[in-house]
Design a protein around this motif. Structure first.
Motif, PDB file in Angstrom:
ATOM      1  N   GLU A   1       3.079  -5.794   4.575  1.00 25.81           N
ATOM      2  CA  GLU A   1       1.967  -5.391   3.711  1.00 25.81           C
ATOM      3  C   GLU A   1       2.200  -4.000   3.135  1.00 25.81           C
ATOM      4  O   GLU A   1       1.973  -3.756   1.949  1.00 25.81           O
ATOM      5  N   THR A   2       2.659  -3.078   3.983  1.00 17.75           N
ATOM      6  CA  THR A   2       2.932  -1.715   3.537  1.00 17.75           C
ATOM      7  C   THR A   2       4.056  -1.706   2.510  1.00 17.75           C
ATOM      8  O   THR A   2       3.973  -1.015   1.490  1.00 17.75           O
ATOM      9  N   ASP A   3       5.110  -2.472   2.777  1.00 17.68           N
ATOM     10  CA  ASP A   3       6.241  -2.555   1.858  1.00 17.68           C
ATOM     11  C   ASP A   3       5.804  -3.111   0.511  1.00 17.68           C
ATOM     12  O   ASP A   3       6.172  -2.585  -0.542  1.00 17.68           O
ATOM     13  N   SER A   4       4.983  -4.143   0.556  1.00 22.86           N
ATOM     14  CA  SER A   4       4.494  -4.755  -0.680  1.00 22.86           C
ATOM     15  C   SER A   4       3.641  -3.766  -1.474  1.00 22.86           C
ATOM     16  O   SER A   4       3.790  -3.643  -2.692  1.00 22.86           O
ATOM     17  N   ALA A   5       2.767  -3.045  -0.783  1.00 23.79           N
ATOM     18  CA  ALA A   5       1.906  -2.073  -1.457  1.00 23.79           C
ATOM     19  C   ALA A   5       2.739  -0.946  -2.068  1.00 23.79           C
ATOM     20  O   ALA A   5       2.497  -0.519  -3.204  1.00 23.79           O
ATOM     21  N   ALA A   6       3.735  -0.482  -1.323  1.00 23.90           N
ATOM     22  CA  ALA A   6       4.586   0.595  -1.821  1.00 23.90           C
ATOM     23  C   ALA A   6       5.380   0.149  -3.047  1.00 23.90           C
ATOM     24  O   ALA A   6       5.489   0.891  -4.036  1.00 23.90           O
ATOM     25  N   LYS A   7       5.923  -1.062  -3.008  1.00 20.72           N
ATOM     26  CA  LYS A   7       6.687  -1.570  -4.149  1.00 20.72           C
ATOM     27  C   LYS A   7       5.797  -1.745  -5.372  1.00 20.72           C
ATOM     28  O   LYS A   7       6.227  -1.477  -6.496  1.00 20.72           O
ATOM     29  N   THR A   8       4.558  -2.152  -5.160  1.00 17.77           N
ATOM     30  CA  THR A   8       3.620  -2.304  -6.269  1.00 17.77           C
ATOM     31  C   THR A   8       3.330  -0.948  -6.911  1.00 17.77           C
ATOM     32  O   THR A   8       3.338  -0.815  -8.141  1.00 17.77           O
ATOM     33  N   ILE A   9       3.093   0.059  -6.081  1.00 19.80           N
ATOM     34  CA  ILE A   9       2.808   1.398  -6.597  1.00 19.80           C
ATOM     35  C   ILE A   9       4.006   1.952  -7.355  1.00 19.80           C
ATOM     36  O   ILE A   9       3.864   2.511  -8.450  1.00 19.80           O
TER      37      ILE A   9
END
Length: 67
Positions: free
Chosen positions: A22-30
């Protein structure tokens, strides 16, 4: 309707891998959003610079000084 413990607390724990995903996905989105905004700004500034250069007359060559 009475409040129960299950309504407020999750009975199962979230795994570390799920949290990391989830953190990785959020970071990649940002990062992707910031890159898109940066590219958009770069294109806008490039277009403005080209328009400004086109509006200015070509500089006259300066005569060389003789000694």
């Amino acid at each position: 309707m009475t409040a129960t413990r299950q309504q407020f607390f999750k009975p199962t724990k979230v795994s570390a891998a799920t949290k990391a995903a989830e953190t990785d996905s959020a970071a990649k989105t940002i990062v992707a959003q910031e890159a898109a905004a940066r590219d958009k700004k770069t294109e806008k500034l490039r277009a403005m610079r080209i328009a400004q250069e086109a509006a200015q007359p070509a500089p006259l060559p300066t005569p060389k000084k003789r000694k």
